[in-house]
Write an enzyme that holds these catalytic residues in place. Structure first.
Site, PDB file in Angstrom:
ATOM      1  N   ILE A   1      46.606  -2.139 -91.068  1.00 41.76           N
ATOM      2  CA  ILE A   1      46.305  -1.004 -91.959  1.00 41.76           C
ATOM      3  C   ILE A   1      45.500  -1.516 -93.130  1.00 41.76           C
ATOM      4  O   ILE A   1      44.594  -0.879 -93.423  1.00 41.76           O
ATOM      5  CB  ILE A   1      47.751  -0.288 -92.915  1.00 41.76           C
TER       6      ILE A   1
ATOM      7  N   ASP B   1      45.644 -11.858 -98.643  1.00 39.95           N
ATOM      8  CA  ASP B   1      46.602 -12.417 -97.756  1.00 39.95           C
ATOM      9  C   ASP B   1      46.673 -13.723 -97.605  1.00 39.95           C
ATOM     10  O   ASP B   1      45.887 -14.553 -97.552  1.00 39.95           O
ATOM     11  CB  ASP B   1      45.991 -11.696 -96.384  1.00 39.95           C
TER      12      ASP B   1
ATOM     13  N   SER C   1      55.158   7.588 -94.437  1.00 42.20           N
ATOM     14  CA  SER C   1      54.840   7.078 -93.264  1.00 42.20           C
ATOM     15  C   SER C   1      53.666   7.757 -92.516  1.00 42.20           C
ATOM     16  O   SER C   1      53.271   8.815 -93.044  1.00 42.20           O
ATOM     17  CB  SER C   1      55.924   7.006 -92.425  1.00 42.20           C
ATOM     18  N   CYS C   2      53.162   7.256 -91.612  1.00 42.78           N
ATOM     19  CA  CYS C   2      51.940   7.878 -90.742  1.00 42.78           C
ATOM     20  C   CYS C   2      52.648   9.138 -89.984  1.00 42.78           C
ATOM     21  O   CYS C   2      52.004  10.237 -90.074  1.00 42.78           O
ATOM     22  CB  CYS C   2      51.487   6.571 -89.810  1.00 42.78           C
ATOM     23  N   THR C   3      53.786   9.040 -89.703  1.00 45.44           N
ATOM     24  CA  THR C   3      54.672  10.077 -89.025  1.00 45.44           C
ATOM     25  C   THR C   3      54.967  11.271 -89.872  1.00 45.44           C
ATOM     26  O   THR C   3      54.812  12.430 -89.534  1.00 45.44           O
ATOM     27  CB  THR C   3      55.913   9.652 -88.387  1.00 45.44           C
TER      28      THR C   3
ATOM     29  N   THR D   1      53.856  -1.091 -82.285  1.00 48.63           N
ATOM     30  CA  THR D   1      53.188  -1.719 -83.667  1.00 48.63           C
ATOM     31  C   THR D   1      53.429  -3.141 -83.565  1.00 48.63           C
ATOM     32  O   THR D   1      54.115  -3.906 -82.779  1.00 48.63           O
ATOM     33  CB  THR D   1      53.893  -0.986 -84.745  1.00 48.63           C
TER      34      THR D   1
ATOM     35  N   ARG E   1      59.196   4.646 -78.961  1.00 51.87           N
ATOM     36  CA  ARG E   1      58.015   3.884 -78.853  1.00 51.87           C
ATOM     37  C   ARG E   1      57.680   3.473 -77.424  1.00 51.87           C
ATOM     38  O   ARG E   1      58.310   3.115 -76.531  1.00 51.87           O
ATOM     39  CB  ARG E   1      58.526   2.086 -79.246  1.00 51.87           C
TER      40      ARG E   1
END
Length: 338
Positions: free
Chosen positions: A13, A34, A150-152, A181, A233
């Site tokens: 992402i 990061d 979330s994406c969903t 994922t 998944r």
């Protein structure tokens, strides 16, 4: 209006957020953090992407800076968000995309380094959740930490909103057929409480839980307790699809439901909800900017009060686009409060 953005976490992402931000003139990503990679490796991963292809632009490394299309982006390597010096670059709006710091208490650590607001690119147990096109107008400038859900949930909520607004939803069940994922295993391995989740992602269809459907009740309060769901998944690297089965209050033909979705997608939800009558498959949706793409030919009606609706979403690209849209919206509301 230039909005200076920082990204914490340069995974799937985080990198796609940066790619998308370059297409938004009001956004300027000035810093990335990061702790697990060096700038040279970050540049490599940004340039080459197995799902989305070669980066469309110039990437260089200058010391501790990434230089993207000629603009320097400071690269930090801090494990503790409280130690990231966002103020050095002027980054005020931080996208928390590690998947680790997803509560208010953890995410607000970014404020110590000079951040003004934090948007979590994941569901949160306690931060207010906003979905563009559904409840984003409820943001009043008050929260310092918020979630883009979330994406969903982003794929499901606009569809639920349209159907409920036009026909009323008595109850519903959702299944997301979801690409694997980074948290899954390439081959069978230990997975704590989720034993099935430890099986090889590229070899299996894996039943899994998801809070995405229940989260719809948080962004559409009228749906609280009326919708739940699960996930499968599947061996696919990107793009997922929602199967929403609902019982309607108001009887409607499949054509009437389709017409309502098309009207919303061409109007108030343009750029968030889309539709297609083509014979599409998952790879056709790669890089689609919308949160949800209703597949007209894939759905089916049993009777005027019971219908199955199918909608695609790029769980990486489309979702990242909404994170940035929410960030822009938040910044504009904040500016109006000054």
């Amino acid at each position: 209006m230039s909005i200076k953005v920082g990204i914490n976490g340069f995974g799937r992402i985080g990198r796609i957020l940066l790619s998308n931000a370059l297409e938004k003139p009001e956004l300027s990503v000035v810093a990335v953090n990061d702790p697990f990679i060096e700038p040279t490796y970050a540049a490599y991963m940004l340039k080459y992407d197995s799902s989305h292809g070669l980066f469309k632009g110039d990437i260089e490394v200058d010391g501790q800076n990434l230089v993207v299309n000629g603009k320097p982006i400071r690269f930090y390597s801090e494990r503790d968000p409280a130690n990231i010096k966002w103020s050095e670059t002027g980054a005020e709006y931080i996208v928390e995309s590690t998947g680790v710091f997803t509560t208010i208490d953890k995410a607000k650590a970014h404020l110590n380094g000079g951040a003004k607001k934090v948007i979590i690119s994941a569901p949160s147990a306690d931060a207010p959740m906003f979905v563009m096109g559904v409840n984003h107008k409820d943001y009043d400038g008050t929260p310092t930490v918020l979630s883009n859900a979330s994406c969903t949930t982003n794929g499901l909520a606009p569809l639920v909103k349209i159907v409920n607004d036009n026909f009323g939803i008595v109850e519903g069940l959702m299944t997301t057929v979801h690409s694997y994922t980074a948290t899954q295993k390439t081959v069978d391995g230990p997975s704590g409480k989720d034993w099935r989740g430890g099986r090889g992602a590229a070899q299996n269809i894996i039943p899994s839980s998801t809070g995405a459907a229940k989260a719809v009740g948080k962004v559409i309060p009228a749906m609280n307790g009326k919708i739940t769901g699960m996930s499968f998944r599947v061996p696919s690297a990107n793009v997922s699809v929602i199967d929403l089965t609902v019982r309607l209050e108001k009887a409607a033909s499949y054509e009437e439901i389709t017409s309502a979705i098309k009207k919303a997608a061409d109007g108030e939800l343009k750029g968030i909800m889309a539709y297609t009558s083509d014979e599409v498959v998952s790879t056709d949706m790669l890089g689609n900017n919308n949160s949800s793409i209703f597949d007209i030919k894939a759905g089916i009606s049993l009777n005027p009060n019971f219908v199955k609706l199918v909608s695609w979403y790029d769980n990486e690209w489309g979702y990242s686009r909404r994170v940035l849209d929410l960030l822009e919206h938040v910044a504009k509301v904040d500016a109006s409060k000054k």
